[in-house]
Enzyme design. Structure first.
Site, PDB file in Angstrom:
ATOM      1  N   MET A 196      -4.050   4.555  -0.496  1.00  0.00           N
ATOM      2  CA  MET A 196      -4.831   5.132   0.601  1.00  0.00           C
ATOM      3  C   MET A 196      -5.812   6.192   0.093  1.00  0.00           C
ATOM      4  SD  MET A 196      -4.204   3.417   3.292  1.00  0.00           S
ATOM      5  CE  MET A 196      -4.868   4.410   4.631  1.00  0.00           C
ATOM      6  N   ILE A 228       0.843  -1.203   0.000  1.00  0.00           N
ATOM      7  CA  ILE A 228       0.000   0.000   0.000  1.00  0.00           C
ATOM      8  C   ILE A 228       0.877   1.252   0.000  1.00  0.00           C
ATOM      9  CG2 ILE A 228      -1.734   1.285   1.328  1.00  0.00           C
ATOM     10  CD1 ILE A 228      -2.243  -1.514   2.766  1.00  0.00           C
ATOM     11  N   CYS A 229       0.487   2.233  -0.821  1.00  0.00           N
ATOM     12  CA  CYS A 229       1.100   3.561  -0.723  1.00  0.00           C
ATOM     13  C   CYS A 229      -0.037   4.589  -0.825  1.00  0.00           C
ATOM     14  CB  CYS A 229       2.178   3.773  -1.788  1.00  0.00           C
ATOM     15  SG  CYS A 229       1.558   3.892  -3.481  1.00  0.00           S
ATOM     16  N   LYS A 230       0.261   5.803  -1.239  1.00  0.00           N
ATOM     17  CA  LYS A 230      -0.786   6.825  -1.285  1.00  0.00           C
ATOM     18  C   LYS A 230      -1.751   6.600  -2.452  1.00  0.00           C
ATOM     19  CE  LYS A 230      -1.467  11.885  -1.502  1.00  0.00           C
ATOM     20  NZ  LYS A 230      -2.873  11.683  -1.685  1.00  0.00           N
TER      21      LYS A 230
END
Length: 104
Positions: free
Chosen positions: A93, A65-67
């Protein structure tokens, strides 16, 4: 570009709600995770992944997961190239509408 498996944020949320054990790795920077991360996620910054491969198990599937999904895609490519099972949470996210907690 290497083929990377993907999962949507709402699919992750549903799996967690159903009690599935997921291995979530948040690869964002420290200041980003202070704003909140998925409670079940473990924070390992993207640049720190190569030094933490000993914490990964080749039999386990990890959701990265990242932005927004770009950095996590690159981490998935890296992990896959090293024989690990990695799935990119597309949209990152930015697409997550579930619970978050600030990183301590």
């Amino acid at each position: 570009m290497m083929e990377v498996k993907t999962i949507k944020a709402d699919e992750v949320k549903t799996k967690l709600a159903n009690g599935e054990t997921l291995f979530l790795i948040d690869v964002r920077e420290n200041e980003e995770v202070r704003e909140g991360m998925i409670p079940e996620a473990v924070h390992i910054r993207m640049g720190d992944i190569p030094g933490h491969l000993d914490q990964f198990n080749k039999e386990t599937e990890y959701i990265i997961i990242c932005k927004a999904g770009g950095r996590s895609h690159r981490v998935c490519e890296y992990l896959t190239a090293h024989g690990y099972k990695a799935v990119n949470m597309v949209g990152g996210m930015d697409d997550w509408n579930g619970e978050t907690k600030p990183k301590q």
